[in-house]
Every structure is written in C-alpha cells, then in structure tokens.
Design an enzyme around this catalytic site. Sequence first.
Site, PDB file in Angstrom:
ATOM      1  N   TYR A 188      -1.746   0.336  10.453  1.00  0.00           N
ATOM      2  CA  TYR A 188      -2.033  -0.436   9.149  1.00  0.00           C
ATOM      3  C   TYR A 188      -1.045   0.024   8.091  1.00  0.00           C
ATOM      4  O   TYR A 188      -0.399  -1.191   7.600  1.00  0.00           O
ATOM      5  CB  TYR A 188      -3.330   0.140   8.446  1.00  0.00           C
ATOM      6  CG  TYR A 188      -3.462  -0.182   7.046  1.00  0.00           C
ATOM      7  CD1 TYR A 188      -3.655  -1.641   6.692  1.00  0.00           C
ATOM      8  CD2 TYR A 188      -3.358   0.530   5.902  1.00  0.00           C
ATOM      9  CE1 TYR A 188      -3.584  -1.961   5.228  1.00  0.00           C
ATOM     10  CE2 TYR A 188      -3.347   0.249   4.567  1.00  0.00           C
ATOM     11  CZ  TYR A 188      -3.523  -1.036   4.275  1.00  0.00           C
ATOM     12  OH  TYR A 188      -3.630  -1.252   2.989  1.00  0.00           O
TER      13      TYR A 188
ATOM     14  N   SER B 166       0.687  -1.130   0.124  1.00  0.00           N
ATOM     15  CA  SER B 166      -0.064  -0.050   0.071  1.00  0.00           C
ATOM     16  C   SER B 166       0.796   1.346   0.052  1.00  0.00           C
ATOM     17  O   SER B 166       2.004   1.373   0.405  1.00  0.00           O
ATOM     18  CB  SER B 166      -0.845  -0.110   1.231  1.00  0.00           C
ATOM     19  OG  SER B 166      -1.574   1.444   1.491  1.00  0.00           O
TER      20      SER B 166
ATOM     21  N   LYS C  58       1.932  -3.144   6.625  1.00  0.00           N
ATOM     22  CA  LYS C  58       2.124  -3.361   5.157  1.00  0.00           C
ATOM     23  C   LYS C  58       3.665  -3.132   5.062  1.00  0.00           C
ATOM     24  O   LYS C  58       4.295  -3.865   4.169  1.00  0.00           O
ATOM     25  CB  LYS C  58       1.509  -2.250   4.298  1.00  0.00           C
ATOM     26  CG  LYS C  58      -0.082  -2.872   4.134  1.00  0.00           C
ATOM     27  CD  LYS C  58      -0.203  -4.049   3.409  1.00  0.00           C
ATOM     28  CE  LYS C  58      -1.746  -4.604   3.132  1.00  0.00           C
ATOM     29  NZ  LYS C  58      -1.589  -5.626   2.826  1.00  0.00           N
TER      30      LYS C  58
END
Length: 326
Positions: free
Chosen positions: A141, A117, A145
């Site tokens: 988050y 991402s 990643k």
Amino acid sequence: MTWLITGGAGYIGAHVARAMAEAGERVVALDDLSAGIPNRLPESIPLVRGSSLDADLLKRVLADHAVTGVVHLAARKQVGESVDRPTRYYQDNVGGLATLLEAVAEAGIKRFVFSSSAAVYGNPDVDLITEDTPCAPMSPYGETKLAGEWLVRAAGRAHGIATVCLRYFNVAGAAAPELADTGVFNVIPMVFDRLTRDEAPRIFGDDYPTPDGTCVRDYIHVADLADAHLTAAKRLAGGATGDLTVNIGRGEGVSVRELITLIGEVSGDTRQPVVEPRRPGDAPRAVASAALAARELGWSARRGVREMVESAWQGWQLHHAGPQAH
C-alpha cells in the site's frame, strides 16, 4: 472551476466533496461504490458510478462536466490486505492513477490534487517527520502511494499540470454522524467495535521506546483534512504551477494508551485494555511536521483529538447501534 473528486462517496471523499461544494466550488464525484455510500453526498453533487480504471468513462465524465481540476482519492487502502494482494493494489492504485492522468492530460486539465499517505515514510527514527524524511514504505500500500506521487509529478512535468500531493497521517472523526467511517480498520473504530461487543480494547505492544510504552501517532480530524484539500485546490485554481508535496497532520503525538483512555471518557466504558504482542511493522512513533503545509498552503489543523473521538463516537452509534450505544 469544476472539480472531479474520485472516491467522492467514500469516508474522506464525501467530506472533501461537501467542503468544496460548501465553499462554492462546482463538484462532480466518481466512485465505484466498493467502499463509498451514495447518500453521504448531497443531491446537489452529481455522482457517477465507475472506476478510475475505465478510460472511456473518464473521458466522458471529464468532457460532460467540463472538468477543470481533479482531486484523486479513489484507492485501496488497507495495509494488511495489500500484503496479501499486492498485484490488486498496484493495479488499482497505480494503474487507476495512470489511466486517470492520461485522460486528464488528453483533456488539457492543468490542476491535480493527489491523496497520498504517511505510509510512504515507513518507520523513520525521527521525532518529527518532515517532507524531506527519506521514504521507505513497509507495505505494498505504501509503495503504491509513493509510486503514485512519482507518477503525478512526472505527468505534471510532461503535460504542464500543476500538482499537490497530500501525505495524510491518521485520519479520524466526522463532520456529521452520517459521514462517519463505517469500516473497522483504524484504531478508533477498532476500539469502538470491541466495546460494542462487550470486549476490552486491545493494545498491540506496550514495550516501545515511548513515554508510556505504546505507539505514538499523529491524528488529524477528517474535517481539517477536507479543508486541506479545499486549500490545495484553491492554490491551484489561483494559478500556482509546479508540484508541491506536504504532510497533513497536527504535529502532535498521542499514544495508543492515551487514546483508549480518552475513548473511555467519551463512551462511558472505561474498562482497561488488554495488552497483546506487537504487530509487525508498527513504528514506535510517527508524528508529522506540519510546518510546510502552514507555510505553503496557509493551512493548519484546528480540531483536537477529543473532538475527533466525540464525533467518531456519534457516527459509530448511528451506524453500529449495539449494547454500548446510548
């Protein structure tokens, strides 16, 4: 080749599964159905219900289907939720990946594509984000990643697995209405949701250092993203070695205000947005350099923002019929 696609019944996963199957690849999908929808997948693609945290299940699936490559999309992906539940995000996103990579190595599989991402970059003050832009994620988050990329590359080096990490920017649109995103977490469905409830769209901050004061983002059609996965898989199937990490975007910025204007044109609801205070952590501008993907994968986006909005609107009407659906 037989490819296992984790998260294969999800919004992005189902697009990837269909694109690969239509290109003649053998595909099997794994999904715990926490966000996946089984009927997104054609009957020709086997769907195994389960989690990438389940080591025994993974070993069984890899063996039963004679899997020779993996595309790993299964992950939790809500930035706000990750702030509230960081341990769950690390457990699922990093722990699930570690369990999967262990099973992949044990099975002797040598090809692995990882869904990463643009959140790995955080809030860089650059005109175009290249793969060499320093990574400084601003949420758990994004951290999962980035840690996932490190883990993929390390496992690749340790076990001779050729890997590709794809850093997606803002994914939108649908290849078909039934494949549309059913969540209300990204900006386009959030605007649709407001319109369907007969409320004006919201803009969070109009005093950013951008041409119209609203945040600028790089939007990528989910069908183009699926093509990028197919291209990455073919690169690995063709004997590529080592690791590759590339941005997946269009290299063009669209402001929130421009996007809302376009949504108004497509939906026929042109009411003016209301401006609310900035949200913490929103970067003024996040636009990809897509040059490396073009050079290394021979891939570039073909679909524009209007096509994203039009296809997303058709999908929204199918899944969320309301007073504005027509």
